[in-house]
Design a protein around this motif. Structure first.
Motif, PDB file in Angstrom:
ATOM      1  N   ALA A  10       0.830  -1.203   0.000  1.00 51.86           N
ATOM      2  CA  ALA A  10       0.000   0.000   0.000  1.00 51.86           C
ATOM      3  C   ALA A  10       0.870   1.261   0.000  1.00 51.86           C
ATOM      4  N   PHE A  11       1.941   1.253   0.800  1.00 52.67           N
ATOM      5  CA  PHE A  11       2.789   2.442   0.924  1.00 52.67           C
ATOM      6  C   PHE A  11       3.452   2.786  -0.402  1.00 52.67           C
ATOM      7  N   PHE A  12       3.951   1.761  -1.114  1.00 58.87           N
ATOM      8  CA  PHE A  12       4.676   2.005  -2.363  1.00 58.87           C
ATOM      9  C   PHE A  12       3.781   1.870  -3.594  1.00 58.87           C
ATOM     10  N   GLY A  13       2.496   1.613  -3.397  1.00 57.98           N
ATOM     11  CA  GLY A  13       1.573   1.508  -4.526  1.00 57.98           C
ATOM     12  C   GLY A  13       1.913   0.366  -5.461  1.00 57.98           C
ATOM     13  N   MET A  14       2.292  -0.771  -4.891  1.00 64.15           N
ATOM     14  CA  MET A  14       2.701  -1.915  -5.703  1.00 64.15           C
ATOM     15  C   MET A  14       1.477  -2.645  -6.252  1.00 64.15           C
ATOM     16  N   THR A  15       1.261  -2.536  -7.538  1.00 61.79           N
ATOM     17  CA  THR A  15       0.160  -3.234  -8.192  1.00 61.79           C
ATOM     18  C   THR A  15       0.558  -4.680  -8.481  1.00 61.79           C
ATOM     19  N   ASP A  16      -0.421  -5.491  -8.852  1.00 64.96           N
ATOM     20  CA  ASP A  16      -0.130  -6.880  -9.212  1.00 64.96           C
ATOM     21  C   ASP A  16       0.802  -6.959 -10.416  1.00 64.96           C
ATOM     22  N   GLU A  17       0.742  -5.950 -11.290  1.00 59.99           N
ATOM     23  CA  GLU A  17       1.581  -5.955 -12.488  1.00 59.99           C
ATOM     24  C   GLU A  17       3.060  -5.767 -12.161  1.00 59.99           C
ATOM     25  N   MET A  18       3.341  -5.123 -11.043  1.00 58.12           N
ATOM     26  CA  MET A  18       4.745  -4.850 -10.699  1.00 58.12           C
ATOM     27  C   MET A  18       5.269  -5.745  -9.571  1.00 58.12           C
ATOM     28  N   TYR A  19       4.391  -6.289  -8.746  1.00 57.57           N
ATOM     29  CA  TYR A  19       4.807  -6.935  -7.492  1.00 57.57           C
ATOM     30  C   TYR A  19       5.158  -8.404  -7.684  1.00 57.57           C
ATOM     31  N   THR A  20       6.336  -8.803  -7.219  1.00 56.42           N
ATOM     32  CA  THR A  20       6.704 -10.218  -7.132  1.00 56.42           C
ATOM     33  C   THR A  20       7.256 -10.492  -5.735  1.00 56.42           C
ATOM     34  N   ASN A  21       6.952 -11.668  -5.222  1.00 53.79           N
ATOM     35  CA  ASN A  21       7.396 -12.069  -3.890  1.00 53.79           C
ATOM     36  C   ASN A  21       7.801 -13.546  -3.946  1.00 53.79           C
ATOM     37  N   PRO A  22       8.930 -13.851  -4.631  1.00 54.31           N
ATOM     38  CA  PRO A  22       9.312 -15.254  -4.830  1.00 54.31           C
ATOM     39  C   PRO A  22       9.615 -15.958  -3.518  1.00 54.31           C
ATOM     40  N   TYR A  23       9.373 -17.269  -3.509  1.00 53.96           N
ATOM     41  CA  TYR A  23       9.714 -18.089  -2.348  1.00 53.96           C
ATOM     42  C   TYR A  23      10.910 -18.958  -2.719  1.00 53.96           C
ATOM     43  N   GLY A  24      11.922 -18.908  -1.880  1.00 56.61           N
ATOM     44  CA  GLY A  24      13.086 -19.737  -2.139  1.00 56.61           C
ATOM     45  C   GLY A  24      14.047 -19.676  -0.973  1.00 56.61           C
ATOM     46  N   MET A  25      15.248 -20.148  -1.198  1.00 55.90           N
ATOM     47  CA  MET A  25      16.280 -20.184  -0.156  1.00 55.90           C
ATOM     48  C   MET A  25      17.616 -20.407  -0.838  1.00 55.90           C
ATOM     49  N   THR A  26      18.702 -20.149  -0.126  1.00 61.75           N
ATOM     50  CA  THR A  26      20.022 -20.288  -0.728  1.00 61.75           C
ATOM     51  C   THR A  26      20.289 -21.726  -1.165  1.00 61.75           C
ATOM     52  N   GLU A  27      19.594 -22.683  -0.561  1.00 61.48           N
ATOM     53  CA  GLU A  27      19.835 -24.087  -0.870  1.00 61.48           C
ATOM     54  C   GLU A  27      19.127 -24.541  -2.144  1.00 61.48           C
ATOM     55  N   MET A  28      18.325 -23.682  -2.763  1.00 61.31           N
ATOM     56  CA  MET A  28      17.508 -24.060  -3.916  1.00 61.31           C
ATOM     57  C   MET A  28      17.966 -23.303  -5.159  1.00 61.31           C
ATOM     58  N   SER A  29      17.968 -23.991  -6.305  1.00 60.09           N
ATOM     59  CA  SER A  29      18.243 -23.319  -7.572  1.00 60.09           C
ATOM     60  C   SER A  29      17.096 -22.371  -7.886  1.00 60.09           C
ATOM     61  N   GLY A  30      17.418 -21.109  -8.077  1.00 61.22           N
ATOM     62  CA  GLY A  30      16.369 -20.158  -8.402  1.00 61.22           C
ATOM     63  C   GLY A  30      15.373 -20.006  -7.275  1.00 61.22           C
ATOM     64  N   ALA A  31      14.110 -19.840  -7.638  1.00 60.28           N
ATOM     65  CA  ALA A  31      13.063 -19.634  -6.646  1.00 60.28           C
ATOM     66  C   ALA A  31      11.735 -20.064  -7.233  1.00 60.28           C
TER      67      ALA A  31
END
Length: 455
Positions: free
Chosen positions: A324-345
């Protein structure tokens, strides 16, 4: 074409999550068998584990469960190796868990942890590492093939989620990175590669240009252990407190400078805002303290924030507050799930806090405190438990790992129109009451100790 080659061929696909074949699990098991045959020749610890568990072939998911390593495996070196600067022995330990030959690593002149990491890099070995400030650092081997795959994987995941990134021209963003511009561990290099792939030439802004030192984290962990044991000298504590005060002032100055630049640029042109969500939450609080109620980004921007709360006191709705603060729309927002032990996310589904599992990641959902598999072949619908996985893409080490995350995974065929399982929810077990934070997989560190003994 082998099963492994078929799966790894999806790595180059724009949307491997839709392109995964209907017989995905069958291919994954066959590919895991290929990896086992390769890695048993390279990783002595894995070979011993497979022999002791009687796993000669991977034909069921249950066979993979017997071969997952725990986080403790990558912390199984004797602490005296670091305390005494035995970098030759640290290299010997590291080699027991890596696929590449460490015989050429030259540790002459190595005095610090950062020096050791650089010595490994000279031989084409990068290290994924944790800070270890609250305990022991973990070290995971990453080789050239892994590093070459890192940027395409980051771009693939971000493009899957963000329509703005899919439509953007290459190197067209002003980039803000919530981290230092350099460090000796591989995560910093991956972050820098991602930033520079998105940025206009010379248009990357880091929180700090002071290199982050791995040795500092090691020194803090050593001091914490000494304090707990009652052996820390008052002079050591005093010196650390003085360094902390100076560093705190530097961090505060860096954060304010970062915020100044972000305020200046936030709506002028498309931005790429990258880094830890916990750090961005801190930046948001600093802006609010200046009386700024919102800081909406240019509508063509892209944001990639991840990492969770990282032990901070951020409220449950902190991500909603950030968006809300930064006005992040669905078109711009990504929140990948991962960890250093995994290739990519695992990329987030557009508009959701849910994630698609790449087809080269084989999910294993376990009982919280043992190794009972909860998603045997044929499982459909939702399954909740401790997340373990087999990463078929990683090349520098064995890809089987059990994590400290509690997940709910949807195994419904075709869920969300994709041909891969969907992670519907994630929690950290350490943040939940009553968890002992260990599983039987932790016993693999005994194999490492055996491998380090003279033969």
């Amino acid at each position: 074409m082998s099963a492994l080659a078929q799966l790894l061929d999806l790595f180059g696909h724009d949307d491997p999550f839709s392109a995964a074949p209907p017989n995905l699990l069958e291919l994954q098991l066959a590919a895991a068998q290929e990896r086992l045959e390769q890695r048993r020749q390279q990783i002595r610890v894995l070979d011993q584990r497979a022999s002791d568990r009687g796993v000669e072939r991977i034909e069921r998911l249950e066979d993979l469960v017997d071969l997952v390593f725990s986080d403790a495996t990558y912390k199984s070196y004797p602490e005296r190796f670091l305390d005494q600067g035995r970098w030759d022995r640290m290299t010997q330990w590291f080699a027991t868990l890596a696929t590449d030959d460490m015989g050429g690593v030259d540790v002459s002149g190595v005095d610090t942890l950062d020096d050791w990491l650089v010595a490994l890099q000279r031989e084409g070995i990068w290290v994924n590492s944790s800070s270890g400030t609250s305990g022991k650092s973990s070290f995971l081997a990453t080789n050239r093939r892994d590093m070459d795959a890192a940027l395409p994987l980051m771009m693939q995941a971000a493009r899957f989620t963000s329509a703005n990134l899919r439509e953007a021209e290459p190197n067209s963003f002003t980039v803000f990175v919530m981290g230092p511009s350099s460090a000796s561990y591989s995560g910093s290099l991956r972050s820098k590669m991602f930033a520079e792939a998105l940025a206009r030439p010379g248009d990357v802004h880091y929180i700090s240009d002071v290199a982050q030192s791995a040795q500092e984290g090691l020194d803090l962990a050593r001091l914490n252990r000494a304090i707990a044991a009652g052996t820390a000298k008052p002079s050591d504590i005093s010196a650390y407190e003085e360094r902390s005060r100076a560093k705190g002032k530097q961090i505060e100055s860096d954060l304010n400078g970062f915020l100044d630049r972000l305020i200046e640029h936030h709506d002028k042109r498309p931005l790429a805002l990258l880094g830890l969500s916990s750090m961005l939450y801190t930046v948001m609080l600093m802006a609010r303290a200046r009386g700024i109620s919102e800081l909406p980004l240019h509508p063509g921007s892209v944001t990639s924030v991840s990492g969770g709360r990282k032990g901070t006191s951020a409220p449950d709705d902190y991500l909603d507050q950030i968006r809300a603060f930064f006005g992040m729309t669905d078109e711009m927002y990504t929140n990948p799930y991962g960890m250093t032990e995994m290739s990519g996310a695992c990329p987030s589904l557009p508009g959701k806090q849910e994630w698609a599992l790449p087809p080269w990641i084989v999910p294993l959902v376990l009982e919280a405190t043992d190794e009972t598999l909860l998603n045997p072949a044929g499982t459909t619908g939702m399954v909740t438990g401790r997340f373990a996985f087999m990463d078929l893409l990683v090349d520098g080490r064995w890809g089987g790992l059990v994590t400290g995350d509690k997940v709910t995974i949807d195994f419904t065929q075709g869920a969300e129109g994709l041909n891969v399982p969907i992670i519907r929810a994630v929690d950290r077990y350490k943040d939940l009451p009553g968890d002992d934070k260990e599983t039987c997989a932790g016993t693999i560190d005994s194999y490492v100790r055996v491998a380090l003994e003279p033969t």
